[in-house]
Each structure stands twice: as structure tokens, then as C-alpha cells.
Design a protein around this motif. Structure first.
Motif, short mmCIF file in Angstrom:
data_model
loop_
_atom_site.label_atom_id
_atom_site.label_comp_id
_atom_site.label_asym_id
_atom_site.label_seq_id
_atom_site.Cartn_x
_atom_site.Cartn_y
_atom_site.Cartn_z
N LYS A 172 0.86 -1.19 0.00
CA LYS A 172 0.00 0.00 0.00
C LYS A 172 0.89 1.23 0.00
O LYS A 172 1.73 1.39 0.88
CB LYS A 172 -0.89 -0.02 1.25
N LEU A 173 0.69 2.09 -0.99
CA LEU A 173 1.45 3.34 -1.04
C LEU A 173 0.66 4.45 -0.35
O LEU A 173 -0.58 4.42 -0.36
CB LEU A 173 1.70 3.75 -2.50
N PRO A 174 1.36 5.45 0.18
CA PRO A 174 0.64 6.62 0.72
C PRO A 174 -0.14 7.27 -0.42
O PRO A 174 0.37 7.40 -1.53
CB PRO A 174 1.76 7.55 1.20
N GLU A 175 -1.37 7.65 -0.13
CA GLU A 175 -2.29 8.13 -1.17
C GLU A 175 -2.74 9.55 -0.87
O GLU A 175 -3.04 9.87 0.28
CB GLU A 175 -3.51 7.21 -1.15
N GLU A 176 -2.77 10.40 -1.89
CA GLU A 176 -3.28 11.76 -1.72
C GLU A 176 -4.45 11.99 -2.68
O GLU A 176 -4.59 11.28 -3.68
CB GLU A 176 -2.16 12.78 -1.97
N GLU A 177 -5.25 12.98 -2.35
CA GLU A 177 -6.49 13.24 -3.10
C GLU A 177 -6.26 13.46 -4.59
O GLU A 177 -7.02 13.01 -5.43
CB GLU A 177 -7.20 14.46 -2.51
N HIS A 178 -5.17 14.16 -4.93
CA HIS A 178 -4.92 14.52 -6.33
C HIS A 178 -4.29 13.36 -7.13
O HIS A 178 -4.15 13.47 -8.34
CB HIS A 178 -4.00 15.75 -6.41
N ASP A 179 -3.90 12.27 -6.46
CA ASP A 179 -3.22 11.17 -7.16
C ASP A 179 -4.12 10.52 -8.21
O ASP A 179 -5.30 10.28 -7.97
CB ASP A 179 -2.76 10.09 -6.16
N ILE A 180 -3.54 10.25 -9.38
CA ILE A 180 -4.26 9.56 -10.45
C ILE A 180 -3.81 8.11 -10.44
O ILE A 180 -2.61 7.83 -10.48
CB ILE A 180 -3.92 10.19 -11.83
N LYS A 181 -4.77 7.19 -10.39
CA LYS A 181 -4.44 5.76 -10.33
C LYS A 181 -4.30 5.16 -11.71
O LYS A 181 -4.98 5.56 -12.65
CB LYS A 181 -5.55 5.00 -9.59
N MET A 182 -3.43 4.17 -11.80
CA MET A 182 -3.30 3.36 -13.00
C MET A 182 -4.47 2.37 -13.05
O MET A 182 -4.95 1.92 -12.02
CB MET A 182 -1.99 2.57 -12.98
N GLN A 183 -4.88 2.04 -14.28
CA GLN A 183 -5.91 0.99 -14.44
C GLN A 183 -5.26 -0.39 -14.54
O GLN A 183 -5.87 -1.40 -14.19
CB GLN A 183 -6.74 1.27 -15.70
N TYR A 184 -4.02 -0.40 -15.03
CA TYR A 184 -3.28 -1.65 -15.22
C TYR A 184 -1.84 -1.44 -14.80
O TYR A 184 -1.32 -0.33 -14.87
CB TYR A 184 -3.29 -2.09 -16.69
#
Length: 195
Positions: A172-184
Motif C-alpha cells: 500500500k502506497l501513501p495516497e493523496e487526493e490529487h493522485d491519479i491511479k493506473m488501471q493496469y
């Protein structure tokens, strides 16, 4: 305070992952890159995309030249990052051959800024993205300059795929609101569909 500990956590992961990457041999990088290229080049979702953006790999990253060559042979529009004057900013520039590249900023390969034809991020159908680390939910951690953090929100209709070694995957990486996730994600062990 929370923001500060998040920053420290990200820096710690960056530091650890960069050490891991630096310890990979050239033979491993070549072998694993070929495994990833085999998987990518036979991937039906990639086949359906007409405009694909690839990153230009540093020596310890998943190498993209074979994938770029495949996309060009298939007649796809290929673009790569063109770093802006301002630190952290980049655009996408079309290339028609790997010979179009020069050595630019920070000693990195890049398209020639004087002859480049820019591609609108909104017209790109797939963005092949590097990172220092990913998690299986698609979160990514870059080097910290924010190039992709600024670029990806403009590539609104793109399929986003992260390329990394299996050893770069965190639980699990630290996550911020503006982060865009990869689909793959794609590693030397194959394709991961992000949860």
C-alpha cells in the motif's frame, strides 16, 4: 503534521526502491524488459489504441524501445515526454522513429524541441507510465518532480498502464487526493488489473 509524515514516508519508499533498482544487473533489466515487451505487444487493449504515449527509460527502468518500435511498425501515432522549460512540466511530442531522439535535459533522451510536433494529451488513448513504486490498487509514486501528476489529469480518456519490476510493488502506497491511479500494471510476471 500528517502531510509532513506522508512526505517522509514517500521519501523513504523512494530511497528504498531506488536502491533496489540500482542493484539490478543489466542482464536482468534486459531479460525482464523483454518479458514485459512480449506481454505488452500481444495485449489486445494496446492493439486497439491508435495513439500511445511511452516514457523514455532510464537504465534501471523497464526499457520501452521494443514497445515503441512495435507501435511504430503497427502504424500507431507514438508520442513521448518533452520536458518543459519549467521544472515539473512536460508535454507529449510525436516521434516517427527512435532516431528522432536527442540527449536533452538531465542527460535523458527526448524529442528535439525545435522540430517536435506536440500532441494534445486529450487525444492520447494510452499512457505507458513509469514510477519508483506502484501498489496493486494502481497508486504510483514518482521521483517527486510531479511531471506525470500534472500531465495525467489532461489525458482524460487514456488507458493508464504502469510499468515496473515486481520488486517495485508495495502492499500500500501513501495516497493523496490529487493522485491519479493506473488501471493496469505490467511487470515481468505479467499484467495486473488494478483493484
Amino acid at each position: 503534521m500528517i502531510q509532513e509524515s506522508l512526505k517522509e514516508e514517500k521519501q523513504r519508499i523512494r530511497c528504498d526502491m531506488r536502491k533496489i533498482r540500482r542493484n539490478l544487473s543489466a542482464v536482468q533489466v534486459t531479460s525482464w524488459s523483454n518479458q514485459i515487451a512480449d506481454c505488452f505487444c500481444s495485449w489486445p487493449i494496446y492493439h486497439r489504441c491508435e495513439t500511445v504515449m511511452f516514457y523514455l527509460a532510464m537504465s534501471e527502468e523497464v526499457q520501452t524501445e521494443r514497445m515503441i518500435g512495435d507501435a511504430l511498425r503497427r502504424g500507431k501515432q507514438v508520442c513521448v515526454p518533452l520536458l518543459g522549460e519549467k521544472y515539473g512540466e512536460m508535454t507529449a511530442a510525436e516521434i516517427t522513429s527512435l532516431d528522432d531522439l536527442i540527449v536533452g535535459k538531465y542527460g535523458l533522451k527526448m524529442p528535439n524541441p525545435e522540430t517536435s510536433r506536440l500532441v494534445l494529451p486529450s487525444s492520447i488513448q494510452m499512457v505507458v507510465t513509469p514510477a519508483v513504486a506502484f501498489d496493486r490498487s494502481g497508486n504510483r509514486l514518482g521521483l517527486g518532480a510531479g511531471y506525470y501528476d500534472r500531465f495525467l489529469p489532461e489525458a482524460i480518456d487514456s488507458v493508464l498502464i504502469g510499468m515496473a519490476w515486481e520488486c517495485q510493488l508495495e502492499n500500500k502506497l501513501p495516497e493523496e487526493e490529487h493522485d491519479i491511479k493506473m488501471q493496469y500494471l505490467m511487470t515481468e510476471k505479467g499484467l495486473i488489473v488494478c483493484r
